[in-house]
Design a protein around this motif. Structure first.
Motif, short mmCIF file in Angstrom:
data_model
loop_
_atom_site.label_atom_id
_atom_site.label_comp_id
_atom_site.label_asym_id
_atom_site.label_seq_id
_atom_site.Cartn_x
_atom_site.Cartn_y
_atom_site.Cartn_z
N LEU A 1 0.83 -1.21 0.00
CA LEU A 1 0.00 0.00 0.00
C LEU A 1 0.86 1.26 0.00
CD1 LEU A 1 -2.74 -1.15 2.53
CD2 LEU A 1 -3.07 -0.73 0.08
N ASN A 2 1.91 1.26 0.82
CA ASN A 2 2.80 2.43 0.85
C ASN A 2 3.48 2.65 -0.50
OD1 ASN A 2 2.51 3.60 3.45
ND2 ASN A 2 3.61 1.88 4.33
N ALA A 3 3.86 1.58 -1.16
CA ALA A 3 4.48 1.72 -2.49
C ALA A 3 3.48 2.32 -3.48
CB ALA A 3 4.97 0.36 -2.98
N LEU A 4 2.24 1.90 -3.39
CA LEU A 4 1.21 2.44 -4.28
C LEU A 4 0.94 3.92 -3.97
CD1 LEU A 4 -0.75 1.99 -6.57
CD2 LEU A 4 -2.35 0.99 -4.93
N ILE A 5 0.95 4.28 -2.70
CA ILE A 5 0.78 5.68 -2.32
C ILE A 5 1.88 6.54 -2.94
CG2 ILE A 5 0.91 7.29 -0.36
CD1 ILE A 5 -0.50 5.04 1.30
N VAL A 6 3.11 6.08 -2.84
CA VAL A 6 4.24 6.81 -3.42
C VAL A 6 4.06 6.94 -4.93
CG1 VAL A 6 6.73 6.68 -3.89
CG2 VAL A 6 5.87 6.23 -1.59
N HIS A 7 3.69 5.86 -5.57
CA HIS A 7 3.50 5.86 -7.03
C HIS A 7 2.40 6.85 -7.43
CE1 HIS A 7 3.34 3.22 -10.87
NE2 HIS A 7 3.09 4.48 -11.16
N LEU A 8 1.28 6.82 -6.73
CA LEU A 8 0.20 7.76 -7.03
C LEU A 8 0.68 9.21 -6.91
CD1 LEU A 8 -2.67 5.94 -5.13
CD2 LEU A 8 -2.73 6.53 -7.57
N ARG A 9 1.38 9.50 -5.84
CA ARG A 9 1.82 10.88 -5.62
C ARG A 9 2.89 11.30 -6.61
NH1 ARG A 9 0.74 10.65 0.72
NH2 ARG A 9 -1.34 11.56 0.60
N GLU A 10 3.72 10.38 -7.03
CA GLU A 10 4.72 10.71 -8.06
C GLU A 10 4.03 11.02 -9.39
OE1 GLU A 10 8.49 8.02 -6.47
OE2 GLU A 10 7.24 7.26 -8.10
N ASP A 11 2.97 10.30 -9.70
CA ASP A 11 2.29 10.49 -10.97
C ASP A 11 1.45 11.77 -11.03
OD1 ASP A 11 3.45 8.23 -11.93
OD2 ASP A 11 1.60 7.05 -12.07
N GLU B 1 -4.57 12.11 -5.64
CA GLU B 1 -4.30 12.52 -4.25
C GLU B 1 -5.33 11.91 -3.31
OE1 GLU B 1 -2.62 13.75 -0.92
OE2 GLU B 1 -1.68 13.85 -2.89
N THR B 2 -6.59 11.91 -3.71
CA THR B 2 -7.64 11.30 -2.89
C THR B 2 -7.37 9.81 -2.72
OG1 THR B 2 -9.25 12.94 -3.60
CG2 THR B 2 -10.12 10.88 -2.70
N SER B 3 -6.97 9.16 -3.78
CA SER B 3 -6.66 7.73 -3.71
C SER B 3 -5.51 7.48 -2.74
CB SER B 3 -6.29 7.20 -5.10
OG SER B 3 -7.37 7.31 -5.98
N ALA B 4 -4.49 8.31 -2.79
CA ALA B 4 -3.36 8.16 -1.88
C ALA B 4 -3.81 8.35 -0.43
CB ALA B 4 -2.26 9.16 -2.24
N GLU B 5 -4.70 9.31 -0.20
CA GLU B 5 -5.21 9.55 1.16
C GLU B 5 -6.02 8.36 1.67
OE1 GLU B 5 -4.71 12.10 3.30
OE2 GLU B 5 -3.28 12.97 1.88
N VAL B 6 -6.86 7.81 0.81
CA VAL B 6 -7.67 6.65 1.20
C VAL B 6 -6.77 5.46 1.54
CG1 VAL B 6 -9.32 4.92 0.33
CG2 VAL B 6 -9.74 7.37 -0.05
#
Length: 69
Positions: free
Chosen positions: A19-29, A43-48
């Motif tokens: 999940l943390n890796a996906l959060i980083v990926h979302l925010r990088e994109d 950003e909303t997806s990363a927060e969720v």
């Protein structure tokens, strides 16, 4: 197959990492596309997902009533 606390800990740690890796990926994109709705969605997806990481942490710590049973 018996489920043990060690097994549960392993799986929760592994999922938190994913999940943390996906959060980083979302925010990088977010900076890669010039579309405000896209940015908001990512950003909303990363927060969720961050909320899910927090839930996994609470599970491990048994800090919520639901995890103390």
């Amino acid at each position: 197959m018996a489920h043990t606390d060690a097994n549960a800990t392993h799986h929760t740690q592994k999922m938190k990492g994913e999940l943390n890796a996906l959060i980083v990926h979302l925010r990088e994109d977010i900076d890669k596309v010039d579309d405000p709705q896209f940015k908001a969605m990512f950003e909303t997806s990363a927060e969720v997902l961050g909320g899910l990481v927090k839930a996994f942490t609470h599970y491990k710590q048994k800090s919520e009533a639901a995890w103390k049973a």
